[in-house]
Design an enzyme around this catalytic site. Structure first.
Site, mmCIF file in Angstrom:
data_model
loop_
_atom_site.group_PDB
_atom_site.id
_atom_site.type_symbol
_atom_site.label_atom_id
_atom_site.label_comp_id
_atom_site.label_asym_id
_atom_site.label_seq_id
_atom_site.Cartn_x
_atom_site.Cartn_y
_atom_site.Cartn_z
ATOM 1 N N HIS A 99 22.292 47.980 84.790
ATOM 2 C CA HIS A 99 21.972 46.967 83.780
ATOM 3 C C HIS A 99 22.485 47.396 82.403
ATOM 4 O O HIS A 99 21.784 48.100 81.682
ATOM 5 C CB HIS A 99 20.456 46.754 83.714
ATOM 6 C CG HIS A 99 19.921 45.993 84.878
ATOM 7 N ND1 HIS A 99 19.818 44.621 84.889
ATOM 8 C CD2 HIS A 99 19.486 46.417 86.080
ATOM 9 C CE1 HIS A 99 19.332 44.225 86.050
ATOM 10 N NE2 HIS A 99 19.119 45.297 86.804
ATOM 11 N N CYS A 137 23.926 43.462 88.545
ATOM 12 C CA CYS A 137 22.892 43.690 89.561
ATOM 13 C C CYS A 137 22.946 42.608 90.644
ATOM 14 O O CYS A 137 23.867 42.587 91.441
ATOM 15 C CB CYS A 137 21.522 43.809 88.893
ATOM 16 S SG CYS A 137 20.273 44.470 90.019
ATOM 17 N N GLU A 148 22.569 45.762 79.803
ATOM 18 C CA GLU A 148 21.759 45.170 78.734
ATOM 19 C C GLU A 148 20.518 45.996 78.415
ATOM 20 O O GLU A 148 19.921 45.838 77.341
ATOM 21 C CB GLU A 148 21.354 43.728 79.106
ATOM 22 C CG GLU A 148 20.278 43.583 80.183
ATOM 23 C CD GLU A 148 20.801 43.746 81.623
ATOM 24 O OE1 GLU A 148 21.945 44.217 81.794
ATOM 25 O OE2 GLU A 148 20.060 43.420 82.561
#
Ligand code: XMP
Length: 517
Positions: free
Chosen positions: A168, A80, A170
């Site tokens: 993202h 990001c 994660e």
């Protein structure tokens, strides 16, 4: 140990990246993003991840990076803001989008590079959260994925072993997110899977012994999982004489809480357990107070006064102060690693003057500050705490006071304790307790009409709350079945005649919070 270094630019999910890398069995270390190259802990670093951020790269004060890291030859992955940082730093361009790409967004891979080798499809649902986009790639970088809005979702410079993703990986909602991180850490960086809870414990123990030396450590036990786990860690790392556990009974605890805590601490072989019954002081301090913030302040101040007095009485003023602070407490209080995070809410245990003074003197110990709740639970079990303690739902510092709307009195606390005990016992017996992140009752400041036999009565209104969550930052309503709800409701109104009506809170977070105050 091999490690992945994470440069933090203050993004809310930086620790989540660290946590995902740990889930892969690889050690990770998070450092402020703007650290100069010569201060970076590069030993064992097999790869570097640049985190997200609330900033735009072109904004004044936006976190920067020592550009020398781009020349290290170590694989780099920007996520990001990290992706945009790489673009901006190496001659590309980042511009505002005019609108946000937020939430689930389909990404189509345009090239299957090493980073995407573990993804079995050419298109997947990613998780996005950005208002800027890379509009020009730096020389040597090529697109490897696009979003449905035809925006660049990923790039690579194979020669420099540098990748960037706009999404993202994660985030738990990102399909194949773990596959992307695994491809980076394991396949590209070649990091060995050497991290596990046992190695975490032995590293923590070593660090604790080294830092504490012969000094004493005081830990305030709240009754929750986190402080009990810190207690277990301290008691199994340091000589028993050095560890002082203090439990302040505020009168705002759940039923049986004080006894349960006392038993589990005794089970851990604690030698110095100081139990202070301060309930009268708390009830007196809260008398007539209705404003939630004022209640929190009063409780926080009283906590501190009682703690200070007790520490002085015991003559252990120059001790270390240990806390069960978790990463999520830190981010909500704006103490992310890079100090670039925004404050959402100040938890009194993170920023009390007592804690701040100890922090200035370098006397704070927060061994769980990089962990998430579920990791703390695994750690607790590994340290020998009973399952019942480890699996307890989180409980807020101000206790029942934030679950009694309006003035807090001993009588209301007792009423709420009885209701809460019934609710939680029912959830346990219906095998729901362990599926729920947090469940509790809230006593509302209204009375409503009811009938009892032939008479009309004004009874208390009780709200039931049960939420599913991973970290308390966001939460969904837990969908307790209607039959269960009806049975629990009748049980409560039958057993506790003062309660005339039971309602179920069906609000998620956001926009509501988990607690009612
Ligand atoms: P909210 O209500 O903000 O709560 O959605 C998120 C999580 O934090 C707990 N909580 C607190 N914990 N001190 C604490 O130690 C506090 O002042 C506090 N307020 C809320 C809450 O129970 C939930 O788990």
């Amino acid at each position: 140990m091999d490690k992945i270094l994470i440069l933090d630019f203050g993004g809310q999910s930086t620790q989540l990246i660290g946590r995902r890398i740990r889930q892969l069995g690889v050690y990770s270390e998070i450092v402020p993003g703007d650290v100069r190259l010569d201060a970076l802990p590069l030993e064992g670093a097999r790869g570097i991840i640049l985190s997200g951020s609330g900033y735009s790269v072109y904004e004044p004060g936006a976190p920067s990076v020592d550009r020398a890291i781009y020349e290290l030859g170590v694989p780099i992955l920007g996520i990001c803001y990290g992706f945009q940082r790489i673009a901006a730093d190496q001659g590309g361009k980042v511009e505002p989008l005019g609108r946000k790409e937020f939430g689930r967004a389909r990404v189509t891979l345009t090239e299957r590079t090493a980073l995407f080798a573990r993804i079995p499809e050419m298109s997947f649902l990613s998780w996005m959260s950005h208002g800027d986009s890379v509009t020009k790639f730096p020389n040597g970088f090529s697109a490897i994925g696009r979003s449905d809005n035809n925006l660049p979702a990923a790039f690579v410079n194979e020669e420099k072993r540098t990748w960037g993703v706009q999404f993202h990986p994660e985030a738990s909602h990102c399909q194949y997110g773990m596959e992307v991180l695994e491809a980076f850490a394991i396949d590209i960086c070649g990091a060995r899977r050497e991290w596990n809870m046992r190695s975490f414990i032995s590293a923590k123990r070593e660090k604790l012994r080294e830092r504490v030396g012969a000094r004493k450590v005081v830990l305030l036990i709240s009754g929750g999982v986190d402080s009990c786990v810190v207690a277990a860690l301290l008691l199994t790392s340091l000589p028993g004489d050095q560890v002082h556990l203090m439990y302040i009974d505020t009168g705002l605890m759940r039923e049986g809480e004080s006894e349960e805590v006392r038993e589990s601490l005794a089970g851990l072989g604690a030698r110095h357990v100081h139990v202070v019954d301060a309930s009268e002081r708390f009830y007196a301090g809260l008398a007539g107070v209705e404003d939630p913030e004022q209640k929190r302040r009063i409780i926080g101040d009283l906590f501190m006064n009682v703690q200070e007095q007790e520490i002085a009485r015991l003559g252990i003023e120059n001790s270390f102060l240990a806390q069960g602070t978790l990463y999520t407490d830190l981010i909500e209080s704006g103490r992310g690693v890079g100090n670039k995070a925004n404050v959402i809410k100040t938890h009194h245990n993170v920023r009390s003057p007592l804690v701040e003074a100890a922090r200035r003197r370098g006397l704070i110990i927060e061994p769980l500050a990089s962990l998430y709740k579920d990791e703390v639970r695994v750690l607790g079990l590994e340290l020998g705490l009973p399952q019942r303690i480890v699996s307890r739902h989180p409980f807020p510092g101000p206790g029942l006071a934030v679950r009694i709307l309006g003035e807090v009195t001993r009588e209301k606390c007792e009423l709420l304790r009885r209701a809460d005990l019934l609710f939680l016992a029912e959830l346990r017996s219906r095998a729901l307790y362990d599926r729920i992140w947090q469940a509790f009752c809230v006593l509302l400041p209204v009375r409503s009409v009811g009938v009892s036999g032939d008479t009309r009565r004004y009874g208390h209104v009780l709200a039931l709350r049960a939420v599913a969550s991973l970290d308390a930052i966001t939460a969904d309503v837990y969908p307790i079945g209607m039959t269960d709800l009806l049975e629990i409701s009748s049980l409560i109104t039958n057993r506790i005649p003062e309660i005339g009506r039971v309602v179920y809170d069906v609000s998620s977070k956001p926009p509501a919070t988990i607690e009612w105050e």
